[in-house]
Design a protein around this motif. Structure first.
Motif, mmCIF file in Angstrom:
data_model
loop_
_atom_site.group_PDB
_atom_site.id
_atom_site.type_symbol
_atom_site.label_atom_id
_atom_site.label_comp_id
_atom_site.label_asym_id
_atom_site.label_seq_id
_atom_site.Cartn_x
_atom_site.Cartn_y
_atom_site.Cartn_z
ATOM 1 N N GLN A 27 14.500 42.312 1.874
ATOM 2 C CA GLN A 27 15.696 43.137 1.706
ATOM 3 C C GLN A 27 16.141 43.767 3.021
ATOM 4 O O GLN A 27 17.311 44.137 3.177
ATOM 5 C CB GLN A 27 15.442 44.262 0.691
ATOM 6 C CG GLN A 27 15.384 43.816 -0.747
ATOM 7 C CD GLN A 27 15.338 44.992 -1.710
ATOM 8 O OE1 GLN A 27 15.621 44.843 -2.883
ATOM 9 N NE2 GLN A 27 14.985 46.157 -1.225
ATOM 10 N N LEU A 28 15.216 43.870 3.962
ATOM 11 C CA LEU A 28 15.530 44.484 5.242
ATOM 12 C C LEU A 28 16.204 43.506 6.191
ATOM 13 O O LEU A 28 16.519 43.852 7.331
ATOM 14 C CB LEU A 28 14.253 45.047 5.871
ATOM 15 C CG LEU A 28 13.512 46.086 5.014
ATOM 16 C CD1 LEU A 28 12.202 46.484 5.687
ATOM 17 C CD2 LEU A 28 14.378 47.311 4.774
ATOM 18 N N GLN A 29 16.358 42.275 5.760
ATOM 19 C CA GLN A 29 17.117 41.230 6.459
ATOM 20 C C GLN A 29 16.761 41.129 7.952
ATOM 21 O O GLN A 29 15.634 40.789 8.292
ATOM 22 C CB GLN A 29 18.613 41.467 6.236
ATOM 23 C CG GLN A 29 18.998 41.343 4.769
ATOM 24 C CD GLN A 29 20.460 41.615 4.516
ATOM 25 O OE1 GLN A 29 20.967 42.699 4.789
ATOM 26 N NE2 GLN A 29 21.152 40.640 3.974
ATOM 27 N N ASN A 30 17.681 41.427 8.847
ATOM 28 C CA ASN A 30 17.421 41.263 10.277
ATOM 29 C C ASN A 30 16.330 42.194 10.799
ATOM 30 O O ASN A 30 15.841 42.008 11.918
ATOM 31 C CB ASN A 30 18.701 41.495 11.081
ATOM 32 C CG ASN A 30 19.729 40.402 10.855
ATOM 33 O OD1 ASN A 30 19.394 39.306 10.408
ATOM 34 N ND2 ASN A 30 20.981 40.697 11.145
ATOM 35 N N CYS A 31 15.979 43.172 10.004
ATOM 36 C CA CYS A 31 14.918 44.109 10.395
ATOM 37 C C CYS A 31 13.648 43.914 9.575
ATOM 38 O O CYS A 31 12.779 44.790 9.533
ATOM 39 C CB CYS A 31 15.407 45.554 10.253
ATOM 40 S SG CYS A 31 16.648 46.039 11.474
ATOM 41 N N SER A 32 13.522 42.767 8.906
ATOM 42 C CA SER A 32 12.352 42.508 8.063
ATOM 43 C C SER A 32 11.158 42.016 8.858
ATOM 44 O O SER A 32 10.025 42.064 8.373
ATOM 45 C CB SER A 32 12.706 41.472 6.991
ATOM 46 O OG SER A 32 12.968 40.208 7.589
ATOM 47 N N GLY A 33 11.404 41.493 10.060
ATOM 48 C CA GLY A 33 10.320 40.911 10.846
ATOM 49 C C GLY A 33 9.982 39.504 10.408
ATOM 50 O O GLY A 33 9.014 38.916 10.895
ATOM 51 N N ILE A 34 10.777 38.952 9.495
ATOM 52 C CA ILE A 34 10.522 37.595 9.003
ATOM 53 C C ILE A 34 11.179 36.566 9.923
ATOM 54 O O ILE A 34 10.505 35.699 10.490
ATOM 55 C CB ILE A 34 11.035 37.440 7.555
ATOM 56 C CG1 ILE A 34 10.278 38.390 6.622
ATOM 57 C CG2 ILE A 34 10.866 35.992 7.091
ATOM 58 C CD1 ILE A 34 10.807 38.403 5.197
ATOM 59 N N GLU A 35 12.494 36.644 10.080
ATOM 60 C CA GLU A 35 13.190 35.710 10.967
ATOM 61 C C GLU A 35 12.980 36.069 12.434
ATOM 62 O O GLU A 35 12.852 35.189 13.287
ATOM 63 C CB GLU A 35 14.681 35.691 10.624
ATOM 64 C CG GLU A 35 14.982 35.123 9.245
ATOM 65 C CD GLU A 35 16.468 35.020 8.984
ATOM 66 O OE1 GLU A 35 17.258 35.313 9.902
ATOM 67 O OE2 GLU A 35 16.834 34.640 7.854
ATOM 68 N N ASP A 36 12.960 37.358 12.718
ATOM 69 C CA ASP A 36 12.700 37.819 14.084
ATOM 70 C C ASP A 36 11.448 38.677 14.071
ATOM 71 O O ASP A 36 11.492 39.863 13.753
ATOM 72 C CB ASP A 36 13.883 38.634 14.611
ATOM 73 C CG ASP A 36 13.608 39.222 16.000
ATOM 74 O OD1 ASP A 36 12.605 38.821 16.630
ATOM 75 O OD2 ASP A 36 14.389 40.082 16.442
ATOM 76 N N PRO A 37 10.291 38.094 14.390
ATOM 77 C CA PRO A 37 9.038 38.839 14.333
ATOM 78 C C PRO A 37 8.935 39.974 15.342
ATOM 79 O O PRO A 37 7.993 40.761 15.299
ATOM 80 C CB PRO A 37 7.968 37.783 14.606
ATOM 81 C CG PRO A 37 8.655 36.524 14.921
ATOM 82 C CD PRO A 37 10.104 36.700 14.788
ATOM 83 N N THR A 38 9.917 40.094 16.235
ATOM 84 C CA THR A 38 9.872 41.179 17.236
ATOM 85 C C THR A 38 10.740 42.367 16.822
ATOM 86 O O THR A 38 10.865 43.334 17.567
ATOM 87 C CB THR A 38 10.332 40.697 18.619
ATOM 88 O OG1 THR A 38 11.748 40.478 18.620
ATOM 89 C CG2 THR A 38 9.610 39.423 19.020
ATOM 90 N N PHE A 39 11.369 42.272 15.645
ATOM 91 C CA PHE A 39 12.215 43.356 15.132
ATOM 92 C C PHE A 39 13.304 43.765 16.131
ATOM 93 O O PHE A 39 13.711 44.921 16.182
ATOM 94 C CB PHE A 39 11.371 44.585 14.775
ATOM 95 C CG PHE A 39 10.381 44.347 13.673
ATOM 96 C CD1 PHE A 39 10.755 44.438 12.339
ATOM 97 C CD2 PHE A 39 9.060 44.011 13.978
ATOM 98 C CE1 PHE A 39 9.836 44.214 11.323
ATOM 99 C CE2 PHE A 39 8.129 43.783 12.964
ATOM 100 C CZ PHE A 39 8.518 43.881 11.635
#
Length: 305
Positions: free
Chosen positions: A174-186
């Motif tokens: 749900q946190l989308q671009n801030c989930s750490g899933i697609e971008d592990p560096t947040f």
């Protein structure tokens, strides 16, 4: 604004007869709930003001105990409801609006986030802290342990006070671009960091009293353009009502607090920017001059090249 004790969702509805189990264990449940409330002090980030009365004379303790046992079950229930919600003092479990604090992730001493986007060593600890914190929010863990709830509605649950309660899912996706899933560096590797805001847990609290609490961020001192636009996740930037009320550690065992992610994508580089993010809503206090954690969090972001 005022509420009666019948507004608070407890085991008994208005006019319901007290079950035998409650009649026999009424005082025991009240004592257990009081102990549970004491255990919430760490979640509330408040000083522990409990008075240790174990050193009092045993004869006084004995007299008080005898008086307690003379109370009827009805008196016990009325007292317990008043303890959950006191309409005169406007307190939940003995706590008022001043208990409504917030915390931020990643966790760092001094709330000073200074890093260089091109130097991983300056921000890797922030990223590690975020991933560790979000483990409980992994989508598979949420599907296994929690249930799908109806957005926009409080999740009231009946049953005995000691019975385990279900918790609504809050998957990190749900946190989308801030989930750490697609971008592990947040976003830290690009100089566009994400931060997570969490409200402190308050037992029995109906957040916003029917209207979702939301988050805003602004420059505390300086030019607003130093911060730039802020994107919130979930998109609305609101704490959905379905994650409330909270029933306590002993019964709400799989509860994961709802989060709001703040994504700063255009922060001024090579310049310390002091940011204040706060929660807004009915009954929320976020402008105290003496408590900087009351409904708000202030931190500094200084991003190098």
């Amino acid at each position: 604004m005022g509420r009666s004790t019948s507004d608070i969702k407890v085991t008994l509805g208005k006019g319901d007869p007290a079950p035998k189990s409650l009649q026999s264990n009424c005082m025991e449940m009240k004592s257990r709930t009081q102990r549970s409330a004491d255990q919430q002090n760490n979640d509330l980030h408040l000083p522990d003001n409990r008075n240790d009365e174990r050193g009092q004379h045993s004869d006084e303790t004995g007299e008080e105990s005898q008086m307690e046992h003379k109370k009827t079950c009805a008196e016990c229930i009325r007292g317990f409801k008043l303890f959950i919600w006191n309409p005169e003092k406007r307190e939940f479990m003995g706590r008022n609006a001043k208990s409504w604090g917030v915390s931020i992730r990643p966790h760092v001493s001094g709330f000073d986030f200074t890093f260089s986007a091109s130097d991983r060593s300056t921000w890797s600890s922030y990223v590690d802290n975020m991933h560790e914190f979000l483990k409980a929010y992994n989508d598979d863990a949420q599907r296994a342990n929690n249930v799908a709830c109806t957005p926009g509605e409080y999740f009231f649950q009946a049953g005995e006070l000691h019975e385990e309660k279900k918790a609504c899912r809050f998957p990190r996706s749900q946190l989308q671009n801030c989930s750490g899933i697609e971008d592990p560096t947040f976003g830290f590797s690009e100089g566009k960091p994400c931060f997570l805001l969490k409200m402190n847990r308050i037992l029995g609290y109906e957040a916003g009293w029917g209207v979702p609490i939301y988050v805003t961020c602004a420059v505390q001192k300086g030019d607003e353009t130093d911060l730039g636009p802020v994107t919130f996740y979930p998109k609305t930037g609101h704490f959905d009502l379905m994650y409330f009320p909270y029933y306590g550690k002993l019964t709400h065992v799989n509860y994961t607090s709802p989060l709001i992610a703040m994504h700063f994508t255009e922060v001024r580089r090579n310049h310390p920017v002091t940011v204040q993010c706060k929660i807004n809503g009915e009954g929320i206090i976020s402008d105290s001059k003496t408590d900087r954690f009351l409904g708000r969090i202030t931190f500094t972001v200084n991003i190098g090249g």
